[in-house]
Design a protein around this motif. Sequence first.
Motif, PDB file in Angstrom:
ATOM      1  N   SER A  33       0.785  -1.279  -0.099  1.00 42.73           N
ATOM      2  CA  SER A  33       0.005  -0.074  -0.081  1.00 42.73           C
ATOM      3  C   SER A  33       1.024   1.102  -0.167  1.00 42.73           C
ATOM      4  O   SER A  33       1.954   1.277   0.362  1.00 42.73           O
ATOM      5  CB  SER A  33      -0.988   0.041   1.274  1.00 42.73           C
ATOM      6  OG  SER A  33      -0.150   0.077   2.450  1.00 42.73           O
ATOM      7  N   HIS A  36      -1.658   5.765   2.418  1.00 39.33           N
ATOM      8  CA  HIS A  36      -3.068   4.968   2.563  1.00 39.33           C
ATOM      9  C   HIS A  36      -2.907   4.409   4.150  1.00 39.33           C
ATOM     10  O   HIS A  36      -1.986   3.709   4.310  1.00 39.33           O
ATOM     11  CB  HIS A  36      -3.087   3.856   1.490  1.00 39.33           C
ATOM     12  CG  HIS A  36      -3.325   4.546   0.274  1.00 39.33           C
ATOM     13  ND1 HIS A  36      -3.200   3.790  -0.887  1.00 39.33           N
ATOM     14  CD2 HIS A  36      -3.895   5.598  -0.149  1.00 39.33           C
ATOM     15  CE1 HIS A  36      -3.513   4.127  -1.923  1.00 39.33           C
ATOM     16  NE2 HIS A  36      -3.952   5.585  -1.700  1.00 39.33           N
ATOM     17  N   PRO A  73     -10.602  -1.458   0.824  1.00 37.47           N
ATOM     18  CA  PRO A  73     -11.723  -0.731   0.220  1.00 37.47           C
ATOM     19  C   PRO A  73     -12.914  -1.395   0.262  1.00 37.47           C
ATOM     20  O   PRO A  73     -14.044  -0.886   0.323  1.00 37.47           O
ATOM     21  CB  PRO A  73     -11.123  -0.205  -1.331  1.00 37.47           C
ATOM     22  CG  PRO A  73      -9.780  -0.546  -0.999  1.00 37.47           C
ATOM     23  CD  PRO A  73      -9.416  -1.296  -0.271  1.00 37.47           C
ATOM     24  N   TRP A 133      -7.919   8.135   6.485  1.00 35.98           N
ATOM     25  CA  TRP A 133      -8.012   8.770   5.262  1.00 35.98           C
ATOM     26  C   TRP A 133      -8.316  10.037   5.306  1.00 35.98           C
ATOM     27  O   TRP A 133      -9.198  10.832   5.902  1.00 35.98           O
ATOM     28  CB  TRP A 133      -9.577   8.053   4.514  1.00 35.98           C
ATOM     29  CG  TRP A 133      -9.057   6.509   4.260  1.00 35.98           C
ATOM     30  CD1 TRP A 133      -9.633   5.614   4.894  1.00 35.98           C
ATOM     31  CD2 TRP A 133      -8.496   6.120   3.421  1.00 35.98           C
ATOM     32  NE1 TRP A 133      -9.266   4.414   4.215  1.00 35.98           N
ATOM     33  CE2 TRP A 133      -8.351   4.644   3.478  1.00 35.98           C
ATOM     34  CE3 TRP A 133      -7.541   6.490   2.141  1.00 35.98           C
ATOM     35  CZ2 TRP A 133      -7.883   3.828   2.556  1.00 35.98           C
ATOM     36  CZ3 TRP A 133      -7.166   5.612   1.196  1.00 35.98           C
ATOM     37  CH2 TRP A 133      -7.001   4.381   1.373  1.00 35.98           C
ATOM     38  N   TYR A 177      -4.643  10.589  -9.768  1.00 36.61           N
ATOM     39  CA  TYR A 177      -4.429   9.943  -8.589  1.00 36.61           C
ATOM     40  C   TYR A 177      -3.962  10.618  -7.346  1.00 36.61           C
ATOM     41  O   TYR A 177      -2.880  11.332  -7.427  1.00 36.61           O
ATOM     42  CB  TYR A 177      -3.526   8.738  -8.763  1.00 36.61           C
ATOM     43  CG  TYR A 177      -3.389   7.551  -7.690  1.00 36.61           C
ATOM     44  CD1 TYR A 177      -4.299   6.372  -7.588  1.00 36.61           C
ATOM     45  CD2 TYR A 177      -2.293   7.854  -6.576  1.00 36.61           C
ATOM     46  CE1 TYR A 177      -4.297   5.727  -6.410  1.00 36.61           C
ATOM     47  CE2 TYR A 177      -2.485   7.013  -5.575  1.00 36.61           C
ATOM     48  CZ  TYR A 177      -3.251   6.058  -5.405  1.00 36.61           C
ATOM     49  OH  TYR A 177      -3.286   4.980  -4.461  1.00 36.61           O
ATOM     50  N   ARG A 209      -6.621   9.530  -0.630  1.00 39.21           N
ATOM     51  CA  ARG A 209      -8.060   9.722  -0.877  1.00 39.21           C
ATOM     52  C   ARG A 209      -8.810   8.197  -1.129  1.00 39.21           C
ATOM     53  O   ARG A 209      -8.206   7.428  -1.763  1.00 39.21           O
ATOM     54  CB  ARG A 209      -8.219  10.520  -2.137  1.00 39.21           C
ATOM     55  CG  ARG A 209      -9.733  10.795  -2.625  1.00 39.21           C
ATOM     56  CD  ARG A 209      -9.794  11.790  -3.629  1.00 39.21           C
ATOM     57  NE  ARG A 209      -9.252  11.282  -5.038  1.00 39.21           N
ATOM     58  CZ  ARG A 209      -9.044  12.151  -6.135  1.00 39.21           C
ATOM     59  NH1 ARG A 209      -9.489  13.449  -5.972  1.00 39.21           N
ATOM     60  NH2 ARG A 209      -8.778  11.516  -6.998  1.00 39.21           N
ATOM     61  N   LEU A 210      -9.864   8.171  -0.574  1.00 36.57           N
ATOM     62  CA  LEU A 210     -10.874   7.032  -0.832  1.00 36.57           C
ATOM     63  C   LEU A 210     -12.068   7.532  -1.597  1.00 36.57           C
ATOM     64  O   LEU A 210     -12.646   8.381  -1.212  1.00 36.57           O
ATOM     65  CB  LEU A 210     -11.259   6.556   0.703  1.00 36.57           C
ATOM     66  CG  LEU A 210     -11.906   5.124   0.610  1.00 36.57           C
ATOM     67  CD1 LEU A 210     -10.878   4.078   0.003  1.00 36.57           C
ATOM     68  CD2 LEU A 210     -12.271   4.857   2.047  1.00 36.57           C
ATOM     69  N   TRP A 250     -12.834   2.524  -3.918  1.00 32.79           N
ATOM     70  CA  TRP A 250     -11.393   2.447  -4.378  1.00 32.79           C
ATOM     71  C   TRP A 250     -10.301   3.464  -3.808  1.00 32.79           C
ATOM     72  O   TRP A 250     -11.056   4.642  -3.506  1.00 32.79           O
ATOM     73  CB  TRP A 250     -11.321   2.314  -5.934  1.00 32.79           C
ATOM     74  CG  TRP A 250     -11.789   3.548  -6.758  1.00 32.79           C
ATOM     75  CD1 TRP A 250     -10.873   4.577  -7.326  1.00 32.79           C
ATOM     76  CD2 TRP A 250     -13.061   3.956  -7.053  1.00 32.79           C
ATOM     77  NE1 TRP A 250     -11.778   5.553  -7.832  1.00 32.79           N
ATOM     78  CE2 TRP A 250     -13.274   5.164  -7.850  1.00 32.79           C
ATOM     79  CE3 TRP A 250     -14.322   3.778  -6.567  1.00 32.79           C
ATOM     80  CZ2 TRP A 250     -14.143   6.109  -8.145  1.00 32.79           C
ATOM     81  CZ3 TRP A 250     -15.261   4.391  -7.093  1.00 32.79           C
ATOM     82  CH2 TRP A 250     -15.179   5.363  -7.750  1.00 32.79           C
ATOM     83  N   HIS A 251      -9.046   3.353  -3.879  1.00 30.11           N
ATOM     84  CA  HIS A 251      -8.125   4.176  -3.679  1.00 30.11           C
ATOM     85  C   HIS A 251      -8.155   5.420  -4.675  1.00 30.11           C
ATOM     86  O   HIS A 251      -8.003   4.853  -5.719  1.00 30.11           O
ATOM     87  CB  HIS A 251      -6.817   3.657  -3.178  1.00 30.11           C
ATOM     88  CG  HIS A 251      -6.759   2.653  -2.259  1.00 30.11           C
ATOM     89  ND1 HIS A 251      -5.880   1.540  -2.218  1.00 30.11           N
ATOM     90  CD2 HIS A 251      -7.559   2.419  -0.924  1.00 30.11           C
ATOM     91  CE1 HIS A 251      -6.312   0.720  -1.551  1.00 30.11           C
ATOM     92  NE2 HIS A 251      -7.116   1.513  -0.595  1.00 30.11           N
TER      93      HIS A 251
END
Length: 71
Positions: free
Chosen positions: A6, A10, A15, A35, A51, A55-56, A69-70
């Motif tokens: 990861s 993160h 997720p 997060w 990206y 962030r989620l 998702w990431h």
Amino acid sequence: MAPIPSHPAHPDDAPESYVGLDAEGAERLARSRGWSTVRSLPPGSIITMEYLAGRLNFEVEDGTVTRCWHG
């Protein structure tokens, strides 16, 4: 096969654990797990492909998280 590492920004969080939760509760849970940014989107939203570490993203339909998702 080795696990995918990861990103350091993160939290150590899966997720898929948010799918099926109500959107407000899922956001509170995500923030409590570390997060920095949580984004809720309706299904089929047009979003940029940038990206952002930490962030989620939630796809939310009828108040329930249907995808997560990431980035």
